[in-house]
Design a protein around this motif. Structure first.
Motif, short mmCIF file in Angstrom:
data_model
loop_
_atom_site.label_atom_id
_atom_site.label_comp_id
_atom_site.label_asym_id
_atom_site.label_seq_id
_atom_site.Cartn_x
_atom_site.Cartn_y
_atom_site.Cartn_z
N LYS A 1 0.84 -1.19 0.00
CA LYS A 1 0.00 0.00 0.00
C LYS A 1 0.87 1.24 0.00
N LYS B 1 1.53 4.61 -2.53
CA LYS B 1 1.01 5.33 -3.68
C LYS B 1 2.05 5.52 -4.78
N ALA C 1 -6.05 -9.45 -2.75
CA ALA C 1 -6.32 -8.06 -3.14
C ALA C 1 -5.93 -7.08 -2.05
N ASP C 2 -5.89 -7.52 -0.78
CA ASP C 2 -5.55 -6.64 0.32
C ASP C 2 -4.08 -6.25 0.36
N ASP D 1 -6.47 1.00 -2.49
CA ASP D 1 -7.48 1.35 -3.48
C ASP D 1 -6.87 2.30 -4.51
N ASN D 2 -7.22 2.09 -5.76
CA ASN D 2 -6.71 2.92 -6.85
C ASN D 2 -5.18 2.96 -6.85
N SER D 3 -4.59 1.80 -6.74
CA SER D 3 -3.13 1.67 -6.76
C SER D 3 -2.55 2.27 -8.03
N HIS E 1 -8.71 -5.92 -9.03
CA HIS E 1 -9.70 -4.85 -9.19
C HIS E 1 -9.20 -3.48 -8.76
N LYS E 2 -8.20 -3.42 -7.89
CA LYS E 2 -7.67 -2.13 -7.43
C LYS E 2 -6.58 -1.58 -8.34
N GLU F 1 -6.23 -0.38 -11.47
CA GLU F 1 -6.84 0.18 -12.68
C GLU F 1 -5.84 0.79 -13.65
N ASN G 1 -11.35 -4.43 -14.57
CA ASN G 1 -10.95 -3.04 -14.33
C ASN G 1 -9.64 -2.66 -15.02
#
Length: 331
Positions: free
Chosen positions: A120, A122, A139-140, A144-146, A167-168, A170, A192
């Motif tokens: 996690k 950015k 997925a964890d 989100d939005n990696s 899914h994260k 994109e 995605n």
């Protein structure tokens, strides 16, 4: 005078150009690059690590653990390569002190499982987990939005991919899942990945592909499906992939290709079909016509041969005549 010179050295260039034991360093105005590849190294080289290090490469050592505190010594780090070491696990907060990191390469370690939140970060754009011992994907691992644009998990022990795993991601452009034990991919696995350019699924155990698997990956240009167990493909599998430039289907179990599968591909499209048990009966007519119309789009065209029926065994598919296919239809 000697004491004064030593003091000046310690406060200026000598201090800046410190380098960890068993490592080599190079310096430039943009930052330091550190490489450690001594097989006897057993600890993370924190001491004397230049604070302006932007690239740290630790390879083929005995290092088995790493902590987030280790990276505090290099706040400007952008590339961290930790390949072919002895790492068996990672802390969940590994990247807490690496706010500038864009590339993390963990190729060739002994990682079996990874904790939630471990990636996690950015700033992270490229993540390589190639040739480890990973048994599951989660997925964890990601935020989100990696920001990831490249993910390589090839050469692991993955037997399935959870539907939500990607899914994260994109922004992903390059995905490598090759050399695993994947049996199937759920229809929504790639839904995605609108920016995906390259997908490598080679050397798995896929026997079929959901016809809507690539529905949302319309920018896909390279698709590697070789060395699987594919026995058939659905006619709509490649529908919408107008940018597809390379398709590898070699070393599967295909006996024919369905009507319309390759229609609409542009003149630069290339593919490999060798190593399949092509059965040259009436179901082969579509591929036979396509090969004759597009001989320059197929690598190793002369090696695309019939395994049956007996009368056409070992014949090059492209060399067949319509009359021979008609005769085979009645065999």
């Amino acid at each position: 005078m000697i004491f004064r010179l030593l003091l000046m050295c310690a406060l200026t260039t000598c201090g800046v150009h410190a380098c960890p034991h068993l490592c080599s360093c190079s310096f430039s105005p943009s930052g330091a690059e550190v490489e450690c590849s001594d097989a006897s190294m057993t600890y993370f080289p924190v001491d004397a690590l230049p604070p302006n290090t932007t690239r740290l490469s630790i390879q083929s050592t005995q290092i088995s653990t790493i902590q987030s505190a280790h990276l505090r010594a290099a706040p400007l780090l952008r590339t961290l390569q930790l390949y072919h070491n002895k790492l068996e696990k990672l802390p969940w907060d590994l990247l807490r002190n690496a706010s500038q990191l864009t590339t993390l390469d963990l190729t060739g370690n002994h990682l079996v499982r990874l904790p939630a939140k471990v990636f996690k970060q950015k700033s992270l754009l490229k993540l390589l987990l190639k040739n480890n011992l990973l048994e599951e994907a989660d997925a964890d691992w990601f935020m989100d939005n990696s920001s990831l644009i490249q993910l390589d998990i090839s050469g692991n022990h993955l037997s399935h991919i959870p539907s939500a795993f990607l899914h994260k991601l994109e922004h992903l452009q390059h995905l490598d899942l090759s050399h695993n034990n994947l049996i199937e991919l759920h229809a929504g696995t790639l839904k995605n990945l609108h920016h995906l350019d390259t997908l490598n699924l080679a050397r798995n155990k896929l026997s079929t592909l959901n016809p809507s698997l690539f529905k949302n990956t319309r920018k896909l240009s390279r698709l590697f499906l070789q060395e699987n167990h594919l026995t058939e493909l659905q006619p709509t599998l490649l529908s919408g992939l107008q940018h597809l430039q390379m398709l590898l289907l070699n070393q599967n179990r295909l006996q024919n290709l369905p009507q319309d599968l390759l229609d609409g591909k542009n003149s630069t499209f290339q593919m490999i079909l060798t190593g399949n048990p092509w059965f040259c009966d009436e179901k082969m007519e579509y591929l036979w016509r396509w090969l004759n119309d597009h001989p320059h789009n197929v690598f190793f065209l002369d090696e695309v041969t019939c395994t049956g029926p007996e009368m056409l065994k070992n014949r090059q598919v492209v060399s067949l005549t319509e009359n021979e296919l008609s005769l085979a239809r009645n065999v």
